[in-house]
Motif scaffolding. Sequence first.
Motif, mmCIF file in Angstrom:
data_model
loop_
_atom_site.group_PDB
_atom_site.id
_atom_site.type_symbol
_atom_site.label_atom_id
_atom_site.label_comp_id
_atom_site.label_asym_id
_atom_site.label_seq_id
_atom_site.Cartn_x
_atom_site.Cartn_y
_atom_site.Cartn_z
ATOM 1 N N VAL A 10 -16.704 -2.072 3.847
ATOM 2 C CA VAL A 10 -15.751 -2.683 2.922
ATOM 3 C C VAL A 10 -15.383 -4.072 3.435
ATOM 4 O O VAL A 10 -14.959 -4.218 4.586
ATOM 5 N N PHE A 11 -15.535 -5.066 2.579
ATOM 6 C CA PHE A 11 -15.115 -6.435 2.884
ATOM 7 C C PHE A 11 -13.767 -6.689 2.204
ATOM 8 O O PHE A 11 -13.641 -6.503 0.997
ATOM 9 N N GLU A 12 -12.784 -7.109 2.962
ATOM 10 C CA GLU A 12 -11.464 -7.422 2.407
ATOM 11 C C GLU A 12 -11.002 -8.765 2.961
ATOM 12 O O GLU A 12 -10.965 -8.971 4.174
ATOM 13 N N ARG A 13 -10.653 -9.692 2.052
ATOM 14 C CA ARG A 13 -10.256 -11.038 2.478
ATOM 15 C C ARG A 13 -8.951 -11.046 3.260
ATOM 16 O O ARG A 13 -8.730 -11.895 4.112
ATOM 17 N N ALA A 14 -8.046 -10.109 2.938
ATOM 18 C CA ALA A 14 -6.771 -10.044 3.643
ATOM 19 C C ALA A 14 -6.984 -9.445 5.033
ATOM 20 O O ALA A 14 -8.091 -9.037 5.400
ATOM 21 N N THR A 15 -5.904 -9.380 5.788
ATOM 22 C CA THR A 15 -5.988 -8.846 7.146
ATOM 23 C C THR A 15 -5.579 -7.384 7.230
ATOM 24 O O THR A 15 -5.598 -6.802 8.317
ATOM 25 N N SER A 16 -5.201 -6.793 6.095
ATOM 26 C CA SER A 16 -4.871 -5.370 6.045
ATOM 27 C C SER A 16 -5.108 -4.872 4.637
ATOM 28 O O SER A 16 -5.325 -5.654 3.704
ATOM 29 N N LEU A 17 -5.059 -3.561 4.463
ATOM 30 C CA LEU A 17 -5.348 -2.966 3.161
ATOM 31 C C LEU A 17 -4.089 -2.871 2.303
ATOM 32 O O LEU A 17 -3.055 -2.385 2.753
ATOM 33 N N LEU A 18 -4.213 -3.357 1.073
ATOM 34 C CA LEU A 18 -3.166 -3.174 0.062
ATOM 35 C C LEU A 18 -1.794 -3.625 0.557
ATOM 36 O O LEU A 18 -0.770 -3.001 0.249
ATOM 37 N N ASP A 19 -1.777 -4.717 1.305
ATOM 38 C CA ASP A 19 -0.505 -5.134 1.899
ATOM 39 C C ASP A 19 0.493 -5.646 0.867
ATOM 40 O O ASP A 19 1.678 -5.790 1.166
ATOM 41 N N ARG A 20 0.037 -5.931 -0.363
ATOM 42 C CA ARG A 20 0.970 -6.343 -1.414
ATOM 43 C C ARG A 20 1.633 -5.150 -2.095
ATOM 44 O O ARG A 20 2.591 -5.317 -2.847
ATOM 45 N N PHE A 21 1.120 -3.948 -1.838
ATOM 46 C CA PHE A 21 1.602 -2.773 -2.560
ATOM 47 C C PHE A 21 2.194 -1.694 -1.665
ATOM 48 O O PHE A 21 2.985 -0.865 -2.128
ATOM 49 N N LEU A 22 1.793 -1.670 -0.389
ATOM 50 C CA LEU A 22 2.211 -0.600 0.501
ATOM 51 C C LEU A 22 2.999 -1.151 1.682
ATOM 52 O O LEU A 22 2.719 -2.251 2.155
ATOM 53 N N PRO A 23 3.964 -0.371 2.198
ATOM 54 C CA PRO A 23 4.618 -0.764 3.447
ATOM 55 C C PRO A 23 3.597 -0.751 4.588
ATOM 56 O O PRO A 23 2.575 -0.055 4.509
ATOM 57 N N PRO A 24 3.841 -1.507 5.649
ATOM 58 C CA PRO A 24 2.829 -1.666 6.705
ATOM 59 C C PRO A 24 2.325 -0.359 7.299
ATOM 60 O O PRO A 24 1.123 -0.220 7.554
ATOM 61 N N ASP A 25 3.222 0.614 7.542
ATOM 62 C CA ASP A 25 2.740 1.848 8.162
ATOM 63 C C ASP A 25 1.889 2.675 7.208
ATOM 64 O O ASP A 25 0.998 3.409 7.643
ATOM 65 N N LEU B 21 12.313 2.514 4.082
ATOM 66 C CA LEU B 21 12.643 3.668 4.912
ATOM 67 C C LEU B 21 11.649 4.777 4.594
ATOM 68 O O LEU B 21 11.256 4.959 3.439
ATOM 69 N N ARG B 22 11.265 5.523 5.626
ATOM 70 C CA ARG B 22 10.250 6.550 5.441
ATOM 71 C C ARG B 22 10.794 7.925 5.790
ATOM 72 O O ARG B 22 11.472 8.117 6.803
ATOM 73 N N ARG B 23 10.465 8.872 4.955
ATOM 74 C CA ARG B 23 10.777 10.282 5.190
ATOM 75 C C ARG B 23 9.448 10.999 5.398
ATOM 76 O O ARG B 23 8.529 10.880 4.577
ATOM 77 N N GLY B 24 9.313 11.726 6.485
ATOM 78 C CA GLY B 24 8.050 12.391 6.779
ATOM 79 C C GLY B 24 7.141 11.521 7.623
ATOM 80 O O GLY B 24 7.469 10.390 7.980
ATOM 81 N N ASP B 25 5.963 12.052 7.912
ATOM 82 C CA ASP B 25 5.015 11.383 8.808
ATOM 83 C C ASP B 25 3.654 11.320 8.137
ATOM 84 O O ASP B 25 3.081 12.367 7.800
ATOM 85 N N PRO B 26 3.086 10.122 7.919
ATOM 86 C CA PRO B 26 1.749 10.042 7.320
ATOM 87 C C PRO B 26 0.708 10.851 8.085
ATOM 88 O O PRO B 26 -0.221 11.402 7.485
ATOM 89 N N GLY C 262 0.112 14.142 6.816
ATOM 90 C CA GLY C 262 -0.462 14.231 5.475
ATOM 91 C C GLY C 262 0.550 14.157 4.361
ATOM 92 O O GLY C 262 0.182 14.263 3.187
ATOM 93 N N LYS C 263 1.846 13.941 4.686
ATOM 94 C CA LYS C 263 2.861 13.859 3.640
ATOM 95 C C LYS C 263 3.974 12.923 4.086
ATOM 96 O O LYS C 263 4.520 13.062 5.174
ATOM 97 N N ALA C 264 4.293 11.959 3.220
ATOM 98 C CA ALA C 264 5.360 11.006 3.545
ATOM 99 C C ALA C 264 5.861 10.390 2.252
ATOM 100 O O ALA C 264 5.159 10.350 1.232
ATOM 101 N N LEU C 265 7.102 9.901 2.319
ATOM 102 C CA LEU C 265 7.726 9.262 1.169
ATOM 103 C C LEU C 265 8.493 8.037 1.648
ATOM 104 O O LEU C 265 9.302 8.132 2.580
ATOM 105 N N TRP C 266 8.237 6.893 1.038
ATOM 106 C CA TRP C 266 8.911 5.651 1.382
ATOM 107 C C TRP C 266 9.814 5.202 0.238
ATOM 108 O O TRP C 266 9.445 5.336 -0.942
ATOM 109 N N ILE C 267 10.973 4.682 0.571
ATOM 110 C CA ILE C 267 11.821 3.990 -0.400
ATOM 111 C C ILE C 267 11.941 2.539 0.028
ATOM 112 O O ILE C 267 12.377 2.237 1.146
#
Length: 417
Positions: free
Chosen positions: A172-187, A345-350, A353-358
Amino acid sequence: MTSPDVLIVGAGQAAAVAARALREGGFRGGITMVGRERHKPYERPPLSKAVLVAAEEPRLDVLPQEVWALGDIDLLNGSDAVDLDVAKRQIRLASGQVLAYDMCLLATGGEPNALASAPAGHPHVHYMRTLEDARRLRVALHGKPQVAILGGGFLGLEIAHAAMFMGASVTVFERATSLLDRFLPPDASMWLESGLREAGARLLFGASLGGIHSLPGGRIRLATDTGDLDVDEVVVAIGLSPNDSLARDAGLAIAAGGGVLVDALCRTSDERVFACGDCTSQQRPGQAAPMRLESWQNANDQARTAAAAMLGVPIPVPAVPWFWTDQGKHNIQMLGLPALDLDYLRRGDPGSGKALWIGHRGGVPLHGVALNAGADLRAIRPLFEKRLPVQLDDFLLDATNLRAWARQIQAGAAAIV
């Protein structure tokens, strides 16, 4: 010249939902739908997932067969609208046929952004938008090829997982330095990256693509600033451009960033022409400028809004944007819109296999991200819909029942009012 009462240009998800909403709303006039493809309207989300990997191709029809059997929607598939004349209220097709309308709905969707060095006509280059695109890629994946995917967005990553499931080797080639950084929190982004690598994908961030060259034997060489890569297949997934040329040439207002500009009723700058789905740009609460929103939910919501506006009945309450993606065996759902200034803020641990961010601003939930936790996100959806300020300490506690927590917050807000 025929004279339908409502002419729908486009025959995808939004077009089909709008036609059905018109009938269910009591509209008894003629409805003509014009579509480029030779298929009846079908669901697009499965194209990058189930259509590529399922043992049998799934049914994709947006409308059940009995709707077409009634004959009250005239579908002209395999037809391309080339000119819209708002003064004469008519559309001209590539065949020369002219269709008049009382009201027109533009549901023309979008087209994949293309690379000149990777033309769509190349036998080993793939773009993903239509059912035929997916079928063609499915055949190519059966040979367990080496695949380069240009673009690490939702679509590119869905295809990456599907390709690896089929036994392909994926880069996978991605121009950014991380995946989906405009849509997801860093973790969440880091979890996604880690999972892809563990599944066997090679990820190249910030790589500059110098060119794509055909090699003897049908292989393709990608020249990058980190070296050359030879592959069997190339998938280009670098975003979508709205099909707004018909509206643009007709003199309708177009948003600065592209897309047919529509108001809250999905009405264009011409009172007899409406638009919905991926071809549109619309002002949304909390946003500084009109924006495009490419999602299954938005296509459906705008289609129902446009139908209600054409019927002259109250429009549905605007829904909070919702989006979902399946990344391999994991489901990610998002509610609301991301912004650079949100705190998460994150509830749970990725890792479990299950987590929820607000994502919130001053305690007001504005963006939710659920990893295999869609039910939890739905439980607190009212907080996003009503933009209620909350104390988030309890959200972090595993013992907190989220549905009860959300109800308690709503009850408290109602009592204050």
